[in-house]
Design a protein around this motif. Structure first.
Motif, short mmCIF file in Angstrom:
data_model
loop_
_atom_site.label_atom_id
_atom_site.label_comp_id
_atom_site.label_asym_id
_atom_site.label_seq_id
_atom_site.Cartn_x
_atom_site.Cartn_y
_atom_site.Cartn_z
N LEU A 237 57.61 19.43 -26.63
CA LEU A 237 58.11 19.59 -27.99
C LEU A 237 58.87 20.90 -28.14
CD1 LEU A 237 58.32 18.69 -30.96
CD2 LEU A 237 56.05 19.70 -31.33
N ALA A 238 58.35 21.97 -27.57
CA ALA A 238 59.02 23.27 -27.63
C ALA A 238 60.41 23.19 -26.97
CB ALA A 238 58.17 24.35 -26.98
N ALA A 239 60.50 22.50 -25.85
CA ALA A 239 61.80 22.34 -25.18
C ALA A 239 62.75 21.52 -26.06
CB ALA A 239 61.61 21.66 -23.83
N TRP A 240 62.24 20.46 -26.70
CA TRP A 240 63.08 19.68 -27.61
C TRP A 240 63.58 20.53 -28.77
CZ3 TRP A 240 59.22 15.02 -27.62
CH2 TRP A 240 59.50 14.17 -26.55
N MET A 241 62.75 21.42 -29.25
CA MET A 241 63.14 22.27 -30.39
C MET A 241 64.19 23.31 -29.99
SD MET A 241 61.75 21.07 -33.08
CE MET A 241 61.99 22.38 -34.28
N GLU A 242 64.34 23.60 -28.72
CA GLU A 242 65.35 24.55 -28.26
C GLU A 242 66.75 23.94 -28.22
OE1 GLU A 242 64.20 26.27 -24.53
OE2 GLU A 242 62.38 27.16 -25.38
N ASN A 243 66.84 22.62 -28.25
CA ASN A 243 68.11 21.91 -28.15
C ASN A 243 68.47 21.34 -29.52
OD1 ASN A 243 69.52 19.14 -27.84
ND2 ASN A 243 69.93 20.15 -25.88
N LYS A 244 69.67 21.60 -30.00
CA LYS A 244 70.05 21.18 -31.35
C LYS A 244 69.94 19.67 -31.55
CE LYS A 244 73.74 21.21 -34.82
NZ LYS A 244 72.94 20.39 -35.67
#
Length: 183
Positions: free
Chosen positions: A130-137
């Protein structure tokens, strides 16, 4: 006394060998921690979906958008796709039968509108994913879509530890999607 020294010598040699053994780095060249295999055990299986739902809703609340509710139909579509990505051995949005995310949510009988799908191939936890997904617009926009009402989330873990994650966000109806003036 001699007997004790015979016991101590192998112990000292063993400890010395351990001290000189190379230690694997824990930080990658990008300065981030290297992933470790996250094994999903039986006790965690039932909790993963709810940890993801809680984390997503915390992020949505902080962004001022309504909370999502878990949706069984979207979970089924996500589970099918997670397993299928493993079979195909590639993270992408199309099924081995050519199906799109929209096709998959329609097949399971979801009556709302599919707003977005996030996928990942990793060895990390659901919260790290989820954290990785939140780093990508683009993937962050799916999670924080203000028209979202329903969440589908599933995973499939291979015997080698690789995990295929799928997250779907849906709106309850066409009327939940705001149309911009002039569209």
């Amino acid at each position: 006394m001699t007997r004790i020294s015979f016991l101590l010598i192998p112990l000292v040699l063993a400890l010395g060998a351990c001290a000189s053994a190379p230690v694997a780095p824990t930080i990658g060249p990008d300065g981030k921690p290297l992933p470790q295999v996250y094994r999903i055990n039986n006790a965690d299986e039932a909790r993963i979906d709810f940890r993801m739902l809680d984390a997503v809703n915390s992020l949505r609340e902080a962004s001022g958008v309504p909370a999502l509710q878990m949706n069984a139909a979207l979970n089924a579509a996500a589970a099918t796709h997670s397993r299928d990505m493993s079979v195909q051995n590639r993270p992408w949005h199309f099924g081995s039968d050519g199906s799109s995310p929209i096709d998959r949510v329609q097949r399971v009988g979801y009556t709302g509108i599919m707003l977005g799908e996030n996928i990942s191939e990793t060895y990390e936890t659901e919260l790290e994913t989820l954290a990785a997904w939140m780093e990508n617009k683009a993937t962050r926009d799916v999670i924080l879509d203000s028209n979202g009402r329903d969440l589908g989330f599933a995973w499939f873990q291979e015997p080698n530890g690789k995990i295929w994650w799928t997250l779907l966000v849906g709106g309850t109806s066409l009327s939940s999607i705001a149309i911009a003036p002039g569209s």
